[in-house]
Each structure stands twice: as structure tokens, then as C-alpha cells.
Design a protein around this motif. Sequence first.
Motif, PDB file in Angstrom:
ATOM      1  N   GLU A 127      18.489 -46.082 -14.969  1.00 24.12           N
ATOM      2  CA  GLU A 127      17.103 -45.480 -14.439  1.00 24.12           C
ATOM      3  C   GLU A 127      17.233 -43.919 -14.897  1.00 24.12           C
ATOM      4  OE1 GLU A 127      17.544 -44.906 -10.232  1.00 24.12           O
ATOM      5  OE2 GLU A 127      19.858 -44.834 -10.220  1.00 24.12           O
ATOM      6  N   ASP A 128      17.707 -43.399 -16.168  1.00 22.15           N
ATOM      7  CA  ASP A 128      17.722 -42.159 -16.483  1.00 22.15           C
ATOM      8  C   ASP A 128      16.501 -41.692 -17.092  1.00 22.15           C
ATOM      9  OD1 ASP A 128      20.306 -41.782 -15.663  1.00 22.15           O
ATOM     10  OD2 ASP A 128      21.345 -41.610 -17.176  1.00 22.15           O
ATOM     11  N   HIS A 129      15.622 -42.670 -17.706  1.00 25.40           N
ATOM     12  CA  HIS A 129      14.189 -42.481 -18.391  1.00 25.40           C
ATOM     13  C   HIS A 129      13.272 -41.641 -17.379  1.00 25.40           C
ATOM     14  CE1 HIS A 129      14.711 -44.130 -22.297  1.00 25.40           C
ATOM     15  NE2 HIS A 129      15.230 -44.995 -21.740  1.00 25.40           N
ATOM     16  N   ASP A 154       7.960 -48.504 -14.108  1.00 29.42           N
ATOM     17  CA  ASP A 154       8.503 -47.543 -12.975  1.00 29.42           C
ATOM     18  C   ASP A 154       9.783 -46.822 -13.690  1.00 29.42           C
ATOM     19  OD1 ASP A 154      10.687 -49.335 -13.544  1.00 29.42           O
ATOM     20  OD2 ASP A 154      10.428 -50.468 -11.808  1.00 29.42           O
ATOM     21  N   ASN A 155       9.794 -46.526 -14.967  1.00 32.78           N
ATOM     22  CA  ASN A 155      10.764 -45.697 -15.756  1.00 32.78           C
ATOM     23  C   ASN A 155      12.145 -46.343 -15.659  1.00 32.78           C
ATOM     24  OD1 ASN A 155       8.798 -44.046 -15.352  1.00 32.78           O
ATOM     25  ND2 ASN A 155       9.643 -42.202 -14.154  1.00 32.78           N
ATOM     26  N   THR A 156      12.438 -47.626 -15.405  1.00 39.57           N
ATOM     27  CA  THR A 156      13.659 -48.227 -15.354  1.00 39.57           C
ATOM     28  C   THR A 156      13.948 -49.482 -16.275  1.00 39.57           C
ATOM     29  OG1 THR A 156      13.536 -49.975 -13.532  1.00 39.57           O
ATOM     30  CG2 THR A 156      14.073 -47.804 -12.919  1.00 39.57           C
ATOM     31  N   LEU A 175      25.389 -53.624 -25.748  1.00 37.80           N
ATOM     32  CA  LEU A 175      24.394 -52.587 -25.603  1.00 37.80           C
ATOM     33  C   LEU A 175      23.075 -52.932 -25.413  1.00 37.80           C
ATOM     34  CD1 LEU A 175      25.796 -49.916 -28.271  1.00 37.80           C
ATOM     35  CD2 LEU A 175      26.330 -49.918 -25.926  1.00 37.80           C
ATOM     36  N   VAL A 176      22.391 -52.094 -24.666  1.00 42.65           N
ATOM     37  CA  VAL A 176      20.769 -52.366 -24.603  1.00 42.65           C
ATOM     38  C   VAL A 176      20.304 -51.049 -25.014  1.00 42.65           C
ATOM     39  CG1 VAL A 176      18.713 -52.239 -23.067  1.00 42.65           C
ATOM     40  CG2 VAL A 176      20.737 -53.819 -22.762  1.00 42.65           C
ATOM     41  N   ALA A 177      19.251 -50.848 -25.825  1.00 45.22           N
ATOM     42  CA  ALA A 177      18.496 -49.619 -26.280  1.00 45.22           C
ATOM     43  C   ALA A 177      17.006 -49.810 -25.818  1.00 45.22           C
ATOM     44  CB  ALA A 177      18.357 -49.840 -27.640  1.00 45.22           C
ATOM     45  N   SER A 178      16.722 -48.778 -24.952  1.00 47.97           N
ATOM     46  CA  SER A 178      15.404 -48.749 -24.387  1.00 47.97           C
ATOM     47  C   SER A 178      14.458 -47.575 -25.033  1.00 47.97           C
ATOM     48  CB  SER A 178      15.846 -48.548 -22.951  1.00 47.97           C
ATOM     49  OG  SER A 178      16.404 -47.528 -22.396  1.00 47.97           O
ATOM     50  N   ALA A 179      13.298 -47.861 -25.256  1.00 43.23           N
ATOM     51  CA  ALA A 179      12.348 -47.037 -26.010  1.00 43.23           C
ATOM     52  C   ALA A 179      11.533 -46.602 -24.726  1.00 43.23           C
ATOM     53  CB  ALA A 179      11.791 -47.538 -26.971  1.00 43.23           C
ATOM     54  N   SER A 180      11.254 -45.130 -24.835  1.00 46.42           N
ATOM     55  CA  SER A 180      10.517 -44.807 -23.524  1.00 46.42           C
ATOM     56  C   SER A 180       9.253 -43.749 -23.767  1.00 46.42           C
ATOM     57  CB  SER A 180      11.203 -43.886 -22.541  1.00 46.42           C
ATOM     58  OG  SER A 180      10.700 -43.524 -21.470  1.00 46.42           O
ATOM     59  N   TRP A 236       6.707 -51.322 -10.625  1.00 49.15           N
ATOM     60  CA  TRP A 236       5.344 -51.127 -11.503  1.00 49.15           C
ATOM     61  C   TRP A 236       5.607 -52.201 -12.348  1.00 49.15           C
ATOM     62  CZ3 TRP A 236       1.293 -49.266  -9.667  1.00 49.15           C
ATOM     63  CH2 TRP A 236       0.168 -48.671 -10.572  1.00 49.15           C
ATOM     64  N   ASN A 237       4.333 -51.898 -13.136  1.00 49.92           N
ATOM     65  CA  ASN A 237       4.163 -53.053 -14.186  1.00 49.92           C
ATOM     66  C   ASN A 237       5.355 -53.124 -15.160  1.00 49.92           C
ATOM     67  OD1 ASN A 237       1.527 -53.191 -13.600  1.00 49.92           O
ATOM     68  ND2 ASN A 237       0.694 -51.776 -15.203  1.00 49.92           N
ATOM     69  N   VAL A 238       5.669 -54.532 -15.423  1.00 53.81           N
ATOM     70  CA  VAL A 238       6.651 -54.549 -16.434  1.00 53.81           C
ATOM     71  C   VAL A 238       6.210 -54.895 -17.871  1.00 53.81           C
ATOM     72  CG1 VAL A 238       8.728 -56.376 -16.958  1.00 53.81           C
ATOM     73  CG2 VAL A 238       8.129 -56.028 -14.761  1.00 53.81           C
ATOM     74  N   ASN A 239       6.715 -54.066 -18.765  1.00 54.95           N
ATOM     75  CA  ASN A 239       6.040 -53.884 -20.123  1.00 54.95           C
ATOM     76  C   ASN A 239       6.671 -55.235 -21.189  1.00 54.95           C
ATOM     77  OD1 ASN A 239       4.318 -51.808 -19.794  1.00 54.95           O
ATOM     78  ND2 ASN A 239       5.904 -50.534 -19.982  1.00 54.95           N
TER      79      ASN A 239
END
Length: 326
Positions: free
Chosen positions: A117-119, A99-101, A134-139, A79-82
Motif C-alpha cells: 500500500e505505498d503507492h 484503490d492504490n494497492t 518479487l512483484v513489480a507494480s506500475a502506478s 475500488w476498480n481492479v485494473n
Amino acid sequence: MFSPDGKLVASASMDKTVRLWETSTVKQSGVLESHTGAVNSAVFSPDGKLVASASQGETVRLWDTSTGKQCAVLKGHTWNVNSAVFSPNGNLVASASEDNTVRLWDTLTGKQCGFFEDHTLDVNSAVFSPDGKLVASASEDKTVRLWDTSTGKPCGVLEGHTDAVTSAVFSPDGKLVASASGDETVRLWDTRNKTTIEIIKTYAVINIMKFSSDGRHLHTSDGVLQLKSSPHSGGNRELPHTLPHSLDVTDQWITCNMKKLLWLPLEYRPSCTAVNDTANLIVIGSPTGRVIFISIDFTALPAAYLQPSVNVAVIEGKGFLGLVAC
């Protein structure tokens, strides 16, 4: 976004292109075009040799800034890449998608080398820690998640926001994460014990954040926030004297050191901004397709602080309406 040497600006647009602009001449120096959907973000590699662009066409593309040629297409999202961002050493790209990943890519081979893929909802952005570990991801699922880049395993969930998390950023030492949310707050988190150490009510939804070099302030799309909980500071939270020209752009104002400097008429208000404090240069992308360069002359401080000399160059958008990132 500015290149590391400040000589170029990259703008991403709904017209499916990324355009490069020379800051010295305010002229277009390249058009990067192969995307099949609107481009949501564009970012330079740490050495300035590459641009990574994230698209609604489900891909991230890498470009050579010297030739303007495409050097890789990173395929895998469904899906779209933000957004996309380079690691500090430039060897990896992290991409956040609807795509939640979050996916990691090797910039040399163009191959996927990590998959988070836990989001449970769209991922709006991802960012590397200063050491790249580390990577921090905002959802949209109201959380920030931390991931180990070497193992690909989750190493923490930052929960507390009551609405979608729009962005997250590490402090310069990597010990803190700041997150902004649709709940109109910014939260400051300790990355070691995964706890909230400060909540700041912003009364606005913030989409862009950057720590000051000393970790005491957050420069945001709605102005500068002073942090009470920074481990590097105590007592007085005023901007240090070593940062005499800290420029920021809000919806209606250009500010300097948290003071209103220049009011922006409606046609100059940003959909995206890039600020180069060293060169006292601000680039504004507008929803109409304009790219606006604003140079502020502070050579006669302190008088120039009160009455700055401002030069504005406007590039009219023809065929590239709807700038979304710069």
C-alpha cells in the motif's frame, strides 16, 4: 490472452463477462459471468486450469476453465481492479487496483495473503518476477515499486518517469525491469541497485510489453524495441535466427521480425491483442466487440514471408461490446 497450451483464448469485456474461444475452431467454448462491472483483464494460470478476471466491480474472480464455473471471489479491494496475474507456480494471484494497492491472494483458499500500500495513486498493473520472489507494480504516481512476496515488505522504488507508469515487466532472468509510461518512454532498470540503465524514447504510450526469450528485445503494443543495455547481448542487436517468425501487432500493422507485414483497416484495429508465435496466430479484440483471428502461413519461407497466406475469421460482437483485454 492465450492459454499455456494455445488451445484457448480468453477475452475480457465491458459487458461484464469473460469469454473463452477455441483457437482450432474459432468457436466460443464458455462464458464466465458473475461480475457486476466491466472486466478489465483476464489471465490463465500457468497450468491452464484457472482463469483470473479483474473487474470494475472491485473483485477478482477465479474460474475453472474445464467447467466454466466460478471457484472463488477475491474480495478486499475498495475500488476498480485494473489487472490480475498468477505467480509462476500458480499458487498466488496479484491484483492491482485504483484503490492504490496491490493485493496477494492464495489461489487454493481464495484468501488475501499480502497487502502492498505505498503507492499514492492508482496501480495500473502488477507482475511477478520469474522466480516468484518479487512483484513489480506500475502506478499513476509515476513510479514502479518492488515488493518481497514472502514478507510483504517493499524492497525498492524505481523513480524517474515524468508521467503515469502504464506497465512493467521482468526480464527472463529477473535482473531487469522494463517500465512504460505516459511520458512516451520505456526505462530499463537494474533490480539490484534500482537504477535506470537505459531510456528509450517511444513517441507513443505503450500499454503492453513482453521481453523476448533471450532478453534482447521488448515486444510492445507499438512494435519491437531493441535493447542496448541487455546483459545478455553485445554488438549486433538484430533478432536471432532462432526466432524466424516473431509476430507483433501495432495500431495499424501486423509485423514480423520488426518488418511491416499486413496493414490493418480501421475496423480491424485492436483495443487488445494476443499473439501465439508458435502457431503463427494473432487474436485481435476490437472496441466494437469483434474478436478477430488471423492465421499466417509461413510454410513456404522465405517466399511466404514476402507474400504470406493470411486467413481471417471475424466473430461479431452481440451483447459483448467493448473488449478491453484478450
